[in-house]
Design an enzyme around this catalytic site. Structure first.
Site: not given
Ligand code: G16
Length: 548
Positions: A19, A23, A118-119, A131, A282, A284, A286-287, A349, A368-370, A381, A501
């Site tokens: 996504t 990683r 990220s998180h 990325k 988080d 990095d 963005d959240r 997503t 996004e809900e995340s 974000k 999920r």
């Molecule tokens: C998860 C979230 C997505 C988000 C993605 C990347 O993806 O469900 O909404 O866009 O992480 O977020 P970040 O850049 O903060 O890591 P997935 O595919 O794990 O559901």
């Protein structure tokens, strides 16, 4: 002295970006040729030279997690050997994801490489990630990431210079094998951008009047940004920002801002001496999670409230062009868009799907809900942006978070919402469950269970309204006649097995709706989801690992 080397390599399995970039566990990234192969694949796809032969310019930075500093030196050496002209890099190789996106746009570079998982937790045994963001500042679209993946399957060599490390601790210009390296302050350009968007004097007045806030940076990258903006520029009390020093293992914290992982913040915000406003971000940056005194704001509701009130901030006073949300995000923002008479979009997503809408001026705010919200100021974000927009709204409306939420629900109705995550499931079991569910979709409409009638069921496919590209199989949606909805998809960001999920939603109109805890309000929808997907039969799981 520097020497350019061409190293013979061979494809390494498992370099498929998900996504949000590639990683993997940190030791995997540190393995022989692993990082190098992926970086070379990026450079091979995006190119390091312009048509006239001059070298391209890239931004580079990361969230400071373990291996960030070493990976930065490798990427610099490879950029130089591949013929890039210039790399703009955050001091000590640090940049939050939104700050990197801003620098790519501000300096009109050819893109950037962001080092982050990220998180996900960081450390020698935890996660690392890489990325590429395009020249618009946004994550590479699927066509580009697919091309990068394809390249990793056929790669036979990469280019790197042999040299001493570049000193990234000092701001200023230096050079590496003929390539310019500009080490910049990671915070200042980003903070200046925030000053153009928000009413800093009004927020300053609010803090001066005794408004209390707690910001938990979770030992990750936003610490220096939050201290500079909230404490130094806006006058929040010293110590407002906690866990403000970025650490390579995030101090053992899981820097994912949600009620589970930011539990200390939640406890404080629901305690007797709760400040007026709390927020967390988080790894990095963005959240974001926002929470008022005894008032948790779900990300879907946050997006809706921000959309409804954005005009109160100077950067958005002309109104919004449109609102976009990822498919699993609740429809709360759609209701605001309808009331405002503006377009709303439902995308797969991943933030990359918002890029075209933002570039084309069709959407101004996305979410996004995340725990991700952002706008057209960058192409990622942006956690602190959301926090500052909330502060701006609070400063203008002079109401508590709880009061703003209550008024919002009274006006628009409430989309009860929750996400249940089942982590580290064996991939074959998760795949079998999704395949069975996909196979049953056609027979579901009209089916009744838990007092709910299924209206429609599909596997979400998206046609980008700007470039016409099609993304299929983005998640199973089961819609009920009363507006309730179940969504199931497998995560594209995990590094261990599969993460299922399960997204649950139920709408209640006006103040007379279901006035209780989301898990209770959603109970029939949750039971329906387990029955339909046969989660226990396929995976052995009944209880989610994380509920948000
Ligand atoms: C998860 C979230 C997505 C988000 C993605 C990347 O993806 O469900 O909404 O866009 O992480 O977020 P970040 O850049 O903060 O890591 P997935 O595919 O794990 O559901």
């Amino acid at each position: 002295m520097t020497t350019k080397l061409t190293i013979t390599t061979a494809p390494i399995a498992g370099q498929k970006p998900g996504t949000s970039g590639l990683r993997k566990k940190t030791p995997v990234f540190m393995g022989p040729h692993y990082l190098e192969n992926f970086v070379q694949a990026i450079f091979d796809v995006v190119g390091t030279r312009n048509p006239d032969g001059s070298g391209k310019t890239f931004v580079l930075g990361g969230d400071g997690r373990y291996f960030n500093d070493r990976a930065a030196q490798v990427i610099l050496r490879m950029a130089a050997a591949n013929g890039a002209a210039r790399v703009i890099i955050g001091q000590n190789a640090i940049l939050s994801t939104p700050a990197a996106s801003h620098l790519i746009r501000l300096y009109q570079t050819d893109g950037g490489i962001i080092m982050s998982a990220s998180h996900n937790p960081g450390g020698p045994k935890e996660d690392f990630g890489v990325k590429f963001n395009m020249s618009n500042g946004g994550p590479a679209p699927e066509a580009a990431t697919e091309a990068m993946y394809k390249r990793t399957t056929e790669i036979s060599e990469y280019h790197i210079v042999e040299s001493q490390d570049v000193d990234l601790s000092k701001i200023g210009r230096t050079a590496l094998a003929g390539m310019i390296v500009d080490v910049v302050d990671p915070v200042s350009d980003y903070a200046a951008l925030m000053e153009t968007l928000f009413d800093f004097p009004a927020i300053r007045t609010m803090f001066a009047g005794g408004f209390r806030m707690r910001m938990d940076s979770m030992c990750a990258v936003t610490g220096p940004y939050a201290v500079e903006i909230l404490e130094n520029r806006l006058g929040a009390a010293k110590g407002t920002v906690i866990n403000a020093t970025p650490l390579s293992d995030f101090g053992g914290m899981h820097p994912d801002p949600n009620p589970t992982w930011a539990k200390a913040l939640m406890d404080e915000m629901f305690g007797a001496a709760a400040p007026d406003f709390g927020a967390a971000s988080d790894g990095d940056g963005d959240r974001n999670m926002v929470v008022g005194a005894a008032a948790y704001v779900s990300p879907s509701d946050s997006l809706a409230v921000l959309a409804a009130n954005a005009h109160l901030a100077p950067g958005y006073k002309a109104g919004l062009k449109g609102v976009a949300r990822s498919m699993p995000t609740s429809a709360a923002a759609d209701r605001v868009a309808t009331a405002l008479g503006i377009a709303s979009y439902e995308t797969p997503t991943g933030w990359k799907f918002f890029g075209n809408l933002l570039d084309a001026g069709r959407a101004t705010i996305c979410g996004e809900e995340s725990f991700g919200t952002g706008s057209d100021h960058v192409r990622e974000k942006d956690g602190l942006w959301a926090v500052l927009l909330w502060l701006n709204i609070l400063a203008v409306r002079k109401q508590s978070v709880a009061a703003i939420l209550a008024e919002h629900w009274a006006k628009f109705g409430r989309n009860y919402y929750s996400r249940h995550d089942f982590e580290a499931i064996a991939s074959d079991k998760a795949d079998a469950m999704m395949a069975a569910l996909r196979g049953s979709l056609a027979s579901l409409p009209g089916h009744q269970l838990e007092g709910l009638t299924i209206q429609a069921a599909d596997d979400f496919a998206y046609t980008d309204p700007v470039d016409g590209s099609v993304s299929k199989a983005q998640g199973v949606r089961i819609m009920f006649e009363d507006g309730s909805r179940i969504v199931l998809r497998l995560s594209g960001t995990g590094t261990e097995g599969a993460t299922l999920r399960l997204y649950l939603e139920r709408y209640a109109a006006g103040p007379d709706g279901l006035d209780h805890d989301p898990q209770q309000a959603l109970a029939p929808v949750i039971r329906a989801a387990h029955a339909l997907a046969r989660i226990e039969a396929f995976t052995g799981r009944v209880t989610p690992d994380v509920i948000t």
